[in-house]
Motif scaffolding. Structure first.
Motif, PDB file in Angstrom:
ATOM      1  N   SER A 111      -1.777   5.972 -36.113  1.00 39.63           N
ATOM      2  CA  SER A 111      -2.789   5.270 -35.336  1.00 39.63           C
ATOM      3  C   SER A 111      -2.961   3.854 -35.835  1.00 39.63           C
ATOM      4  O   SER A 111      -2.809   3.559 -37.014  1.00 39.63           O
ATOM      5  CB  SER A 111      -4.138   5.991 -35.420  1.00 39.63           C
ATOM      6  N   GLY A 112      -3.320   2.944 -34.905  1.00 40.50           N
ATOM      7  CA  GLY A 112      -3.894   1.660 -35.254  1.00 40.50           C
ATOM      8  C   GLY A 112      -5.391   1.808 -35.073  1.00 40.50           C
ATOM      9  O   GLY A 112      -5.896   2.917 -34.870  1.00 40.50           O
ATOM     10  N   PHE A 113      -6.131   0.699 -35.134  1.00 44.28           N
ATOM     11  CA  PHE A 113      -7.574   0.838 -34.906  1.00 44.28           C
ATOM     12  C   PHE A 113      -7.822   1.368 -33.504  1.00 44.28           C
ATOM     13  O   PHE A 113      -8.687   2.192 -33.274  1.00 44.28           O
ATOM     14  CB  PHE A 113      -8.323  -0.479 -35.112  1.00 44.28           C
ATOM     15  N   PHE A 114      -7.047   0.842 -32.532  1.00 42.17           N
ATOM     16  CA  PHE A 114      -7.057   1.398 -31.195  1.00 42.17           C
ATOM     17  C   PHE A 114      -5.857   2.328 -31.060  1.00 42.17           C
ATOM     18  O   PHE A 114      -4.851   2.151 -31.719  1.00 42.17           O
ATOM     19  CB  PHE A 114      -6.905   0.304 -30.132  1.00 42.17           C
ATOM     20  N   SER A 115      -5.962   3.288 -30.187  1.00 41.66           N
ATOM     21  CA  SER A 115      -4.766   4.055 -29.837  1.00 41.66           C
ATOM     22  C   SER A 115      -3.849   3.124 -29.045  1.00 41.66           C
ATOM     23  O   SER A 115      -4.268   2.075 -28.570  1.00 41.66           O
ATOM     24  CB  SER A 115      -5.145   5.270 -28.979  1.00 41.66           C
ATOM     25  N   ALA A 116      -2.596   3.528 -28.892  1.00 44.73           N
ATOM     26  CA  ALA A 116      -1.644   2.674 -28.178  1.00 44.73           C
ATOM     27  C   ALA A 116      -2.134   2.378 -26.767  1.00 44.73           C
ATOM     28  O   ALA A 116      -2.033   1.259 -26.274  1.00 44.73           O
ATOM     29  CB  ALA A 116      -0.272   3.352 -28.132  1.00 44.73           C
ATOM     30  N   GLY A 117      -2.693   3.395 -26.105  1.00 50.75           N
ATOM     31  CA  GLY A 117      -3.201   3.204 -24.747  1.00 50.75           C
ATOM     32  C   GLY A 117      -4.326   2.194 -24.704  1.00 50.75           C
ATOM     33  O   GLY A 117      -4.415   1.372 -23.792  1.00 50.75           O
ATOM     34  N   GLU A 118      -5.195   2.210 -25.705  1.00 51.02           N
ATOM     35  CA  GLU A 118      -6.305   1.275 -25.738  1.00 51.02           C
ATOM     36  C   GLU A 118      -5.816  -0.150 -25.961  1.00 51.02           C
ATOM     37  O   GLU A 118      -6.340  -1.092 -25.393  1.00 51.02           O
ATOM     38  CB  GLU A 118      -7.290   1.648 -26.839  1.00 51.02           C
ATOM     39  N   LYS A 119      -4.789  -0.307 -26.815  1.00 55.93           N
ATOM     40  CA  LYS A 119      -4.245  -1.641 -27.038  1.00 55.93           C
ATOM     41  C   LYS A 119      -3.757  -2.223 -25.706  1.00 55.93           C
ATOM     42  O   LYS A 119      -4.029  -3.374 -25.375  1.00 55.93           O
ATOM     43  CB  LYS A 119      -3.087  -1.571 -28.030  1.00 55.93           C
ATOM     44  N   ASP A 120      -3.013  -1.418 -24.955  1.00 56.40           N
ATOM     45  CA  ASP A 120      -2.511  -1.874 -23.667  1.00 56.40           C
ATOM     46  C   ASP A 120      -3.661  -2.213 -22.740  1.00 56.40           C
ATOM     47  O   ASP A 120      -3.648  -3.220 -22.033  1.00 56.40           O
ATOM     48  CB  ASP A 120      -1.629  -0.796 -23.030  1.00 56.40           C
ATOM     49  N   TRP A 121      -4.694  -1.350 -22.750  1.00 53.99           N
ATOM     50  CA  TRP A 121      -5.812  -1.535 -21.833  1.00 53.99           C
ATOM     51  C   TRP A 121      -6.589  -2.801 -22.152  1.00 53.99           C
ATOM     52  O   TRP A 121      -6.880  -3.610 -21.287  1.00 53.99           O
ATOM     53  CB  TRP A 121      -6.741  -0.324 -21.909  1.00 53.99           C
ATOM     54  N   VAL A 122      -6.929  -2.989 -23.448  1.00 50.49           N
ATOM     55  CA  VAL A 122      -7.693  -4.173 -23.837  1.00 50.49           C
ATOM     56  C   VAL A 122      -6.940  -5.440 -23.451  1.00 50.49           C
ATOM     57  O   VAL A 122      -7.509  -6.404 -22.951  1.00 50.49           O
ATOM     58  CB  VAL A 122      -8.012  -4.155 -25.345  1.00 50.49           C
ATOM     59  N   GLY A 123      -5.618  -5.423 -23.660  1.00 50.93           N
ATOM     60  CA  GLY A 123      -4.834  -6.599 -23.308  1.00 50.93           C
ATOM     61  C   GLY A 123      -4.774  -6.862 -21.820  1.00 50.93           C
ATOM     62  O   GLY A 123      -4.517  -7.988 -21.395  1.00 50.93           O
ATOM     63  N   SER A 124      -5.042  -5.843 -21.006  1.00 48.83           N
ATOM     64  CA  SER A 124      -4.889  -5.995 -19.565  1.00 48.83           C
ATOM     65  C   SER A 124      -6.171  -6.401 -18.865  1.00 48.83           C
ATOM     66  O   SER A 124      -6.150  -6.759 -17.697  1.00 48.83           O
ATOM     67  CB  SER A 124      -4.397  -4.678 -18.947  1.00 48.83           C
ATOM     68  N   VAL A 125      -7.329  -6.342 -19.568  1.00 48.58           N
ATOM     69  CA  VAL A 125      -8.583  -6.593 -18.862  1.00 48.58           C
ATOM     70  C   VAL A 125      -9.264  -7.886 -19.279  1.00 48.58           C
ATOM     71  O   VAL A 125     -10.415  -8.109 -18.987  1.00 48.58           O
ATOM     72  CB  VAL A 125      -9.575  -5.428 -19.086  1.00 48.58           C
ATOM     73  N   ARG A 126      -8.565  -8.739 -19.984  1.00 50.25           N
ATOM     74  CA  ARG A 126      -9.182 -10.001 -20.357  1.00 50.25           C
ATOM     75  C   ARG A 126      -9.548 -10.806 -19.108  1.00 50.25           C
ATOM     76  O   ARG A 126      -8.707 -11.091 -18.267  1.00 50.25           O
ATOM     77  CB  ARG A 126      -8.245 -10.811 -21.246  1.00 50.25           C
ATOM     78  N   ALA A 127     -10.812 -11.162 -19.028  1.00 48.93           N
ATOM     79  CA  ALA A 127     -11.292 -11.860 -17.835  1.00 48.93           C
ATOM     80  C   ALA A 127     -10.925 -13.342 -17.903  1.00 48.93           C
ATOM     81  O   ALA A 127     -11.223 -14.010 -18.879  1.00 48.93           O
ATOM     82  CB  ALA A 127     -12.806 -11.700 -17.726  1.00 48.93           C
ATOM     83  N   LYS A 128     -10.298 -13.841 -16.851  1.00 48.35           N
ATOM     84  CA  LYS A 128      -9.862 -15.237 -16.838  1.00 48.35           C
ATOM     85  C   LYS A 128     -11.053 -16.185 -16.943  1.00 48.35           C
ATOM     86  O   LYS A 128     -10.923 -17.294 -17.449  1.00 48.35           O
ATOM     87  CB  LYS A 128      -9.086 -15.524 -15.550  1.00 48.35           C
ATOM     88  N   ILE A 129     -12.222 -15.748 -16.475  1.00 50.83           N
ATOM     89  CA  ILE A 129     -13.385 -16.634 -16.475  1.00 50.83           C
ATOM     90  C   ILE A 129     -13.789 -17.044 -17.880  1.00 50.83           C
ATOM     91  O   ILE A 129     -14.489 -18.026 -18.059  1.00 50.83           O
ATOM     92  CB  ILE A 129     -14.582 -15.955 -15.782  1.00 50.83           C
ATOM     93  N   CYS A 130     -13.390 -16.284 -18.911  1.00 54.84           N
ATOM     94  CA  CYS A 130     -13.819 -16.596 -20.274  1.00 54.84           C
ATOM     95  C   CYS A 130     -12.699 -17.168 -21.133  1.00 54.84           C
ATOM     96  O   CYS A 130     -12.900 -17.413 -22.321  1.00 54.84           O
ATOM     97  CB  CYS A 130     -14.378 -15.348 -20.959  1.00 54.84           C
ATOM     98  N   GLN A 131     -11.529 -17.399 -20.560  1.00 57.59           N
ATOM     99  CA  GLN A 131     -10.418 -17.780 -21.408  1.00 57.59           C
ATOM    100  C   GLN A 131     -10.598 -19.170 -22.023  1.00 57.59           C
ATOM    101  O   GLN A 131      -9.985 -19.493 -23.040  1.00 57.59           O
ATOM    102  CB  GLN A 131      -9.110 -17.719 -20.618  1.00 57.59           C
ATOM    103  N   ASN A 132     -11.446 -19.996 -21.435  1.00 54.41           N
ATOM    104  CA  ASN A 132     -11.672 -21.328 -21.984  1.00 54.41           C
ATOM    105  C   ASN A 132     -13.011 -21.433 -22.707  1.00 54.41           C
ATOM    106  O   ASN A 132     -13.447 -22.535 -23.043  1.00 54.41           O
ATOM    107  CB  ASN A 132     -11.609 -22.378 -20.865  1.00 54.41           C
ATOM    108  N   LYS A 133     -13.661 -20.306 -22.951  1.00 56.13           N
ATOM    109  CA  LYS A 133     -14.960 -20.331 -23.621  1.00 56.13           C
ATOM    110  C   LYS A 133     -14.801 -19.877 -25.076  1.00 56.13           C
ATOM    111  O   LYS A 133     -13.995 -19.011 -25.384  1.00 56.13           O
ATOM    112  CB  LYS A 133     -15.958 -19.421 -22.895  1.00 56.13           C
ATOM    113  N   ALA A 134     -15.603 -20.484 -25.929  1.00 62.35           N
ATOM    114  CA  ALA A 134     -15.530 -20.169 -27.356  1.00 62.35           C
ATOM    115  C   ALA A 134     -16.903 -19.711 -27.846  1.00 62.35           C
ATOM    116  O   ALA A 134     -17.939 -20.185 -27.364  1.00 62.35           O
ATOM    117  CB  ALA A 134     -15.070 -21.383 -28.150  1.00 62.35           C
ATOM    118  N   ILE A 135     -16.901 -18.789 -28.791  1.00 55.76           N
ATOM    119  CA  ILE A 135     -18.138 -18.292 -29.396  1.00 55.76           C
ATOM    120  C   ILE A 135     -18.153 -18.678 -30.866  1.00 55.76           C
ATOM    121  O   ILE A 135     -17.169 -18.483 -31.582  1.00 55.76           O
ATOM    122  CB  ILE A 135     -18.255 -16.756 -29.216  1.00 55.76           C
TER     123      ILE A 135
END
Length: 385
Positions: free
Chosen positions: A105-129
């Motif tokens: 295992s990683g911190f996420f399961s393999a399926g979760e890694k794929d999922w997290v990478g697929s749902v990044r919202a474009k609206i926040c790609q230029n925003k910084a925290i």
């Protein structure tokens, strides 16, 4: 015969039927047909006592177990990065048939890694925290914070706390620590105390009742806990014993009857994101393990299903009084009165909770991230891809 001798005198039998990904299925029972717990040991540490209470018609037909006996558990939340050694035993320590195996295992399961990478919202790609406090825990997914998942799902950039690029900033550290150069519009800037007694005063101001106890009935049971947050060190004590204890750094609370069944209790974990409660977690564990943070199982529920409209307003008012803008609360529902009790507040929550299936962890990350975007980043009603 004391409990330990009785345990070792009892004969058990059981079998791991399958290991599919990180989901383990099987059965275990007493030789005479009663159901029991399965002990799950991961990397040499007892992580979970799982009640084998799932009904199995095959066990009944074969007259192996009269009722229940089956179990199914997703171990993803308990695994560390890399290879994990897993051992399933009966209560007396006997290995179940097929009960020893390894899981990767990683911190996420393999399926979760794929999922997290697929749902990044474009609206926040230029925003910084900007993060003040513990940047590593806040942003590194291997450390386990919920906030690290928000960063990934929204595609936020993380910048140094004082960077002019920061669209918003958040205080991510122990409430009592100095804020250094954090601006006053920093999320959770004014959340500066989460000791049990402080939480209880705020609870009393909203609900008109206290979970902390000063006057003790010698014949009643109470729970003694550390004043500090997330210690998970509760111990049940009779009122007659309290006078002889050193209670410095401790608080004494009434025991809330949050049993979901004869053998299990249910804690309600409530994420609060601004003025939004996007969902709640129901965390189940054995009564014998009620004050720990190791769950037998966890599920997501819609907020309106678990909390009334009035209770949601009271929770948000409570958060306003303690200045918690982002975080999670531990809430118990008293089965005798129907009342809810807020017993803890955390501004740097880890999670989602252990025992939660992978698909529900994905859903939780999604919903909490949407709520964070709407509450703090100017996001509108929208759907992530």
């Amino acid at each position: 015969m004391d409990e330990k001798k009785k345990q070792f005198a009892t004969a058990y039998r059981g079998l791991v039927d399958s290991v599919n990904g990180h989901v383990v299925r099987g059965w275990c029972c007493v030789e005479s047909g009663e159901n029991c717990d399965v002990h799950v040991v991961i990397n040499g540490v007892l992580c979970l006592k799982l009640p084998a209470i799932k009904e199995r018609n095959d066990l009944k037909k074969l007259e192996i177990c009269h009722s229940g006996g089956g179990f199914e558990i997703d171990l993803s939340s308990f695994l560390r990065n890399g290879r994990n050694s897993v051992l399933l035993t009966s209560p007396n320590g006997s290995q179940l048939v097929n009960g020893r195996f390894d899981l990767e295992s990683g911190f996420f399961s393999a399926g979760e890694k794929d999922w997290v990478g697929s749902v990044r919202a474009k609206i926040c790609q230029n925003k910084a925290i900007g993060i003040y406090g513990d940047l590593e825990f806040a942003s590194n997914p291997t450390k386990g914070s919920v906030f690290s998942k928000i960063i990934q799902v929204l595609g936020l950039s993380v910048v140094k706390s004082n960077s002019e690029r920061a669209f918003r900033s958040i205080w991510f550290g122990a409430p009592h620590m100095p804020r250094l150069n954090a601006p006053e519009d920093c999320i959770n800037y004014n959340f500066k105390d989460n000791t049990k007694s402080f939480i209880d005063k705020a609870h009393f101001s909203v609900f008109g009742r206290s979970v902390c106890v000063v006057d003790f009935d010698e014949k009643e049971k109470y729970v003694v806990k550390s004043e500090a947050n997330a210690a998970h060190d509760g111990v049940t004590v009779m009122g007659s014993e309290l006078k002889g204890l050193d209670l410095s750094g401790k608080t004494v609370q009434r025991i809330i009857n949050n049993r979901s069944s004869e053998d299990m209790v249910c804690d309600i974990r409530v994420p609060v994101i601004g003025k939004i409660i996007p969902l709640v977690y129901l965390k189940y564990r054995p009564v014998s393990n009620r004050f720990s943070n190791t769950n037998a199982t966890s599920v997501i529920s819609m907020t309106d299903t678990v909390l009334s409209g009035e209770e949601q307003e009271q929770i948000l008012e409570f958060c306003s009084r303690i200045n918690l803008e982002y975080g999670e609360l531990d809430v118990l529902r008293d089965q005798d009165t129907g009342e809810i009790w807020i017993v803890d507040a955390n501004n740097t929550p880890a999670g989602p909770p252990n025992g939660l299936p992978a698909a529900e962890r994905q859903l939780a990350a999604r919903e909490i991230s949407i709520a964070f975007d709407r509450s703090f980043l100017g996001g509108q009603e929208h759907l992530l891809p």
